[in-house]
Design an enzyme around this catalytic site. Sequence first.
Site, PDB file in Angstrom:
ATOM      1  N   HIS A  96       0.839  -1.192   0.000  1.00 27.94           N
ATOM      2  CA  HIS A  96       0.000   0.000   0.000  1.00 27.94           C
ATOM      3  C   HIS A  96       0.877   1.246   0.000  1.00 27.94           C
ATOM      4  O   HIS A  96       2.046   1.188   0.372  1.00 27.94           O
ATOM      5  CB  HIS A  96      -0.844   0.084   1.281  1.00 27.94           C
ATOM      6  N   THR A 150       0.395   5.209   1.876  1.00 24.35           N
ATOM      7  CA  THR A 150      -0.440   5.785   2.933  1.00 24.35           C
ATOM      8  C   THR A 150      -1.286   6.951   2.456  1.00 24.35           C
ATOM      9  O   THR A 150      -2.331   7.230   3.039  1.00 24.35           O
ATOM     10  CB  THR A 150       0.442   6.264   4.091  1.00 24.35           C
ATOM     11  N   GLU A 200       2.455  -0.942   4.628  1.00 25.00           N
ATOM     12  CA  GLU A 200       2.183   0.434   4.222  1.00 25.00           C
ATOM     13  C   GLU A 200       3.496   1.156   3.970  1.00 25.00           C
ATOM     14  O   GLU A 200       4.418   1.100   4.787  1.00 25.00           O
ATOM     15  CB  GLU A 200       1.401   1.170   5.314  1.00 25.00           C
ATOM     16  N   HIS A 204      -2.461  -3.253  -3.508  1.00 19.97           N
ATOM     17  CA  HIS A 204      -3.823  -3.037  -3.013  1.00 19.97           C
ATOM     18  C   HIS A 204      -4.785  -2.855  -4.184  1.00 19.97           C
ATOM     19  O   HIS A 204      -5.923  -3.329  -4.166  1.00 19.97           O
ATOM     20  CB  HIS A 204      -3.831  -1.799  -2.110  1.00 19.97           C
ATOM     21  N   ASP A 256      -3.421   2.188  -5.074  1.00 19.47           N
ATOM     22  CA  ASP A 256      -2.085   2.142  -4.472  1.00 19.47           C
ATOM     23  C   ASP A 256      -1.449   0.755  -4.575  1.00 19.47           C
ATOM     24  O   ASP A 256      -2.161  -0.240  -4.660  1.00 19.47           O
ATOM     25  CB  ASP A 256      -2.145   2.603  -3.006  1.00 19.47           C
TER      26      ASP A 256
END
Length: 228
Positions: A30, A32, A97, A135, A145
């Site tokens: 991912h 953020t 992340e 993701h 992302d």
Amino acid sequence: MIGDPSARSHRSPNQGARRDGLRPSLVVLHHTDMQSAEAALDRLCDETRAAPVSSHYLIAEDGRLWQLVDESRRAWHAGLGSWGGQGDVNSRSIGIELANPAANPFAEPQMARLERLLPGILARWQIPPEGVIAHSDLAPDRKVDPGPKFDWRRLALQGLAAWPDAEARQEGELARDLARIGYPVADMALALQAFRLRFRPWATGPACAEDRIAARDLALRYPAAAER
């Protein structure tokens, strides 16, 4: 805690047991989309929000690494979506992340730290390189992302992700091959968009031979992804 011993421990309350005895078979990457790693850390540990979220790891632009959830536990990072025809991706995955406000290229220290983190995760859970996904791959209707600036080919060159062979020439049937790779294909326009975002972010227009060649190569080269 099961995880990377070099990570800073920063426990998130937003977690639970993996459902139905599932083990991680995927790693989901991912970004953020926040202004700083510290802001993301606060958000990933905030249980007061209407929709609390978390991930197993957070990597800052400068390479700092936090572990928020034990790898054996279920973090709340993937949301609604599916991969390989299976839902509840949170129970099947480890979430990482990458601190990035979405507009920036991913920093070298951050990428280098990710490259040191991934081998341990893949070895601990026997996850093959094709199990490292975006993701946007699992939720093409909602997510973009880690986005077009993320260097998937760099990971693939180290055996940490999938990438199509530039020498491939065989075309296939796109919907079938995308489904075999893992993409949800109920909406083929979204499936193609997600596939291109990861493998051909410069591509535009209707599906073309290059899309069909890349998808066929991935589907044939990674049978584990097709048969899970």
